[in-house]
Write a protein that holds these residues in place. Structure first.
Motif, PDB file in Angstrom:
ATOM      1  N   ILE A 255       0.947  -1.245   0.090  1.00 43.97           N
ATOM      2  CA  ILE A 255      -0.328  -0.159  -0.252  1.00 43.97           C
ATOM      3  C   ILE A 255       0.772   0.484  -0.040  1.00 43.97           C
ATOM      4  CG2 ILE A 255      -1.750   0.964   1.678  1.00 43.97           C
ATOM      5  CD1 ILE A 255      -2.724  -1.346   1.977  1.00 43.97           C
ATOM      6  N   SER A 256       2.376   1.318   1.162  1.00 44.38           N
ATOM      7  CA  SER A 256       2.782   2.256   1.073  1.00 44.38           C
ATOM      8  C   SER A 256       3.691   2.693  -1.293  1.00 44.38           C
ATOM      9  CB  SER A 256       4.002   2.024   1.737  1.00 44.38           C
ATOM     10  OG  SER A 256       5.261   2.770   1.770  1.00 44.38           O
ATOM     11  N   VAL A 259       0.429   3.562  -3.219  1.00 39.33           N
ATOM     12  CA  VAL A 259       0.196   5.233  -3.004  1.00 39.33           C
ATOM     13  C   VAL A 259       1.516   6.139  -3.722  1.00 39.33           C
ATOM     14  CG1 VAL A 259      -0.271   7.354  -1.170  1.00 39.33           C
ATOM     15  CG2 VAL A 259      -1.358   4.874  -1.315  1.00 39.33           C
ATOM     16  N   ILE A 336       2.337   6.383  10.447  1.00 38.82           N
ATOM     17  CA  ILE A 336       2.569   6.591   9.105  1.00 38.82           C
ATOM     18  C   ILE A 336       3.323   8.586   9.155  1.00 38.82           C
ATOM     19  CG2 ILE A 336       1.270   6.772   6.488  1.00 38.82           C
ATOM     20  CD1 ILE A 336      -1.354   5.642   7.726  1.00 38.82           C
ATOM     21  N   ALA A 379      -3.723   6.602   1.970  1.00 40.38           N
ATOM     22  CA  ALA A 379      -2.662   5.476   2.436  1.00 40.38           C
ATOM     23  C   ALA A 379      -3.861   4.408   3.728  1.00 40.38           C
ATOM     24  CB  ALA A 379      -1.799   5.290   3.054  1.00 40.38           C
TER      25      ALA A 379
END
Length: 795
Positions: A255-256, A259, A336, A379
């Protein structure tokens, strides 16, 4: 950079658009699509294994009856997971797999095989590893429609664009910004990604504190996600990452990266339980170390930005995370980070550590602070959806970004004039709307607000007009013959001045030289005239070339010394070049510098040589100033404010209209053991005080009257001051004054000197009489005697 059009289709509808035609339009609009690749493979279908038996002549092969929709065919398969009643991907005869591997009908150990049951790595859709190889063939779910295209069903049928981005268009290093380019050429609307998520009631305040102790951080955002479940990513995320050349690891790490490729904003995930309750961003200490995710211990310097828990380094900002605080299979709570750092520091840290990454490459370029905020929210949306996390309410933010809007006014007339087109207001508004530019319209005038996602556009009308032109299409410009007013071409301003000065110096007998701009620290301090601070290179290649010079004379002196060592003793050399210094800001000046030594004229026939002296260089300087149209505007005077390398008693400063233009004189004996005369003049200041072009004056047809006069004055009185008074008293009929003798000796007092002048009187309209000239002549004598306590010699 690889762009997935399936991904772009999430934001702008291009499902029914011809992908090759779109690539051509995008390229014409300025974003170069270097290569178009499709993952589609012909003769690929979904099949259902209806029968699976052992091969009669092999212990690892199976003979399968596979329903492919229109018929049932026989295929020999060696995969360990093949069995009855599963749905699979079948490559029929004629299919060409990656590596130009063509599927053909064949006989395998005496059994006919009419195709191949495939694994994803055999289709080029995932990396071939021990893990993927051991999984065997791809098993589809029970809902897969037999006989249909399996890649369409899996969402893997995609078209990829390989972009060759110009340095000024790095804003397109992400899918969302590229979608805006697509919307511009297709005149469609962009639907931004969903950044919504439900928050917990508990607030982030009290759970984490933030301290930023460096000016190299412009924005820093923190959010907390709890109860994360580490698992495999959804197929669409894995496939999109793999299409972009990024290996899938797990849902959180993916996911990091997802994005980052979506917004162009790198993120970093910390294990919150390891980090604790504090984040401090600061510059590293020299020789401070950190163990990075690649299990290498890295030595840091004071130029590196690091993220710490208040004491220990957790991450090299923008480059790579630390092993200690990284995400692992036991991570439950995530901190995050979404930030903006000084790209200069990120670039040189990544180069020095040998860690150039997708993240660091993006941080090196200008970034959009709006995406910095949206990316962290995106995110959270994806983590909640695909990692079952709970998002803590609120965001901790450090923000020093200048958010002043960039606005520029442009008219329809200016647009058409510059582009050579005949656009209408409807054309302009359509293009601005398609680009997503906000504007205010007043008749034919547009006040356009430049979006922050376009750092390549500056607030000047030419940039907006260029955007309009490239989207409308330069191929739409109708060819016409130019209608312009022509004029004689010539160099302008500084370039013209350099040319004519250089030509004049060669006419005076000088040779031009070119020397190196970079010098040593010691040499950068020589011939320092009003400049105080030299500019040092941040990363010089050599110690001897570590500073930018602020005078040309030391470089010319090296040329002189080299020639003297080769027995070339008579030198007249000059150079015109820029010099640099640092005061309140960087200062650039164009200098003319020249050196004379030896003999100006060398006559081997009658040995009537002319040796270089102070009066020769003075004459050269005056000749040059008169050539530049500065006659009667300059003053030459002895000065004690010149560089220490200049003789304190044999020099002159050049003053024009009260401003210091430069100087000339003899080198100090400590600098040169031979007689060497130098001059340095600021051409930048000459340009500031430039006069109109020198005008031609015809020769006077009426006779001139010349008179001589000599005054005995104190030694402290300068000849130039007396000359000014003579000019003032002589009026318009006095056309020229020349000093032809200066006497000091036993015939006058020791503290006195005699200065003799030749005066020329003339009128262009009539013949002067002796009587009227004598009236002026006597008045001059009276004024000089009165002002300077002078005595007319031999009176």
């Amino acid at each position: 950079m690889a762009v997935s059009l399936n991904w772009v289709n999430d934001y702008v509808d291009i499902k029914d658009v011809d992908k090759k035609e779109l690539a051509s339009k995008i390229t014409s609009a300025g974003i170069n699509v270097e290569k178009v690749t499709s993952t589609h493979i012909d003769n690929l279908v979904i099949g259902e294994v209806v029968e699976c038996t052992k091969h009669p002549d092999s212990d690892h092969l199976n003979v399968c009856k596979v329903n492919i929709g229109k018929e049932t065919t026989q295929i020999v398969c060696g995969a360990s997971n093949v069995r009855k009643d599963i749905k699979v991907i079948v490559a029929l005869p004629g299919a060409i797999l990656p590596g130009d591997f063509e599927i053909k009908k064949s006989v395998i150990r005496g059994v006919e095989s009419n195709g191949m049951i495939c694994a994803l790595f055999e289709l080029g859709l995932e990396e071939k590893t021990e893990e993927t190889y051991s999984k065997g063939i791809c098993e589809l779910d029970n809902n897969a429609p037999v006989g249909e295209d399996p890649l369409e069903y899996l969402g893997l049928s995609d078209t990829l664009y390989e972009l060759d981005l110009n340095p000024n268009r790095t804003d397109c290093n992400n899918h969302l910004s590229f979608a805006y380019e697509v919307s511009g050429v297709l005149n469609k609307k962009v639907t931004p990604p969903d950044v919504s998520y439900k928050e917990l009631d508990e607030d982030i305040d009290g759970q984490i504190s933030l301290e930023v102790d460096t000016d190299n951080v412009y924005m820093y955002n923190l959010m907390i996600a709890k109860d994360v479940k580490i698992k495999e990513s959804p197929n669409f995320i894995k496939h999109r990452l793999e299409a972009a050349g990024v290996r899938s690891i797990n849902n959180v790490v993916d996911i990091s990266n997802y994005v980052m490729l979506e917004y162009g904003q790198p993120l970093h995930f910390f294990d919150k339980d390891i980090v604790g309750d504090k984040i401090k961003v600061r510059m590293a200490h020299d020789n401070e170390t950190i163990m990075t995710l690649d299990k290498e211990e890295r030595m840091l310097t004071k130029d590196d930005i690091i993220i710490t828990d208040g004491e220990k380094p957790l991450c090299v900002a923008g480059v790579m995370g630390g092993l200690l605080s990284g995400i692992n299979e036991n991570t439950k709570n995530i901190l995050i980070e979404s930030a903006l750092f000084n790209g200069y520091n990120i670039r040189y840290t990544s180069i020095r550590l040998g860690l150039r990454s997708e993240s660091s490459l993006r941080f090196e370029k200008p970034m959009n602070y709006e995406y910095t905020i949206l990316a962290i929210k995106r995110a959270c949306h994806l983590l909640k959806k695909y990692a079952d996390t709970k998002i803590v309410k609120g965001m901790i933010t450090y923000d020093k970004v200048d958010k002043t809007e960039k606005k520029v006014k442009v008219t329809l007339q200016e647009t058409n004039s510059i582009l050579g087109m005949n656009l209408t207001n409807d054309d302009v508004t359509r293009i601005l709307d398609s680009l997503g530019f906000v504007y205010e319209k007043d008749k034919d005038t547009y006040l356009v607000t430049i979006p922050n996602r376009r750092p390549d556009i500056y607030p000047q009308k030419e940039d907006i007009i260029e955007e309009i032109g490239r989207i409308y299409g330069y191929e739409s410009i109708e060819p016409t013959l130019p209608v312009i007013t022509t004029k004689k071409g010539r160099y302008q301003d500084s370039a013209y001045l350099r040319k004519i000065v250089s030509k004049r110096m060669r006419a005076l007998g000088f040779n031009e030289v070119r020397t190196y701009t970079l010098v040593s620290e010691e040499d950068s301090k020589k011939f320092n005239y009003h400049f105080n601070d030299s500019i040092k290179l941040l990363r010089p290649m050599l110690k001897e070339r570590s500073y930018v010079r602020q005078s040309l004379l030391n470089s010319l002196l090296e040329v002189v010394n080299y020639n003297l060592s080769k027995k070339n003793n008579d030198l007249l050399i000059y150079e015109i070049s820029n010099v640099y210094s640092e005061k309140d800001e960087y200062l650039e000046d164009t200098k003319l510098s020249f050196i004379l030594t030896g003999k100006y004229i060398k006559n081997t026939w009658n040995t009537n040589d002319y040796k270089i002296d102070f009066y020769l260089i003075k004459g050269i300087v005056e000749n040059l100033l008169k050539f530049l149209g500065l006659n009667n505007r300059y003053t030459l005077k002895l000065s004690d404010n010149l560089p220490k390398e200049i003789h304190p008693k044999i020099n002159s400063e050049i003053i024009i209209d009260g401003a210091e233009l430069g100087y000339f004189g003899k080198l100090h004996p400590n600098v040169s053991k031979i007689d060497c005369y130098v001059c340095e003049i600021s051409l930048t200041k000459v340009l500031e005080h430039k006069s109109s072009d020198v005008k031609y004056t015809e020769l006077n047809k009426y006779p001139k009257i010349e008179k001589d006069m000599a005054f005995i004055v104190d030694k402290s009185v300068e000849a130039m001051d007396i000359q000014k008074e003579i000019k003032k008293s002589g009026g318009k009929l006095l056309s020229n004054i020349v000093v032809f003798d200066v006497y000091e000796g036993d015939k006058i007092d020791s503290n006195k000197k005699s200065i003799a002048y030749n005066l020329t009187f003339e009128d262009y309209n009539r013949t002067l009489t002796e009587d009227e000239v004598m009236v002026i002549f006597n008045n001059i004598i009276k004024q000089v005697e009165s002002k300077f306590n002078a005595v007319l010699r031999d009176k």
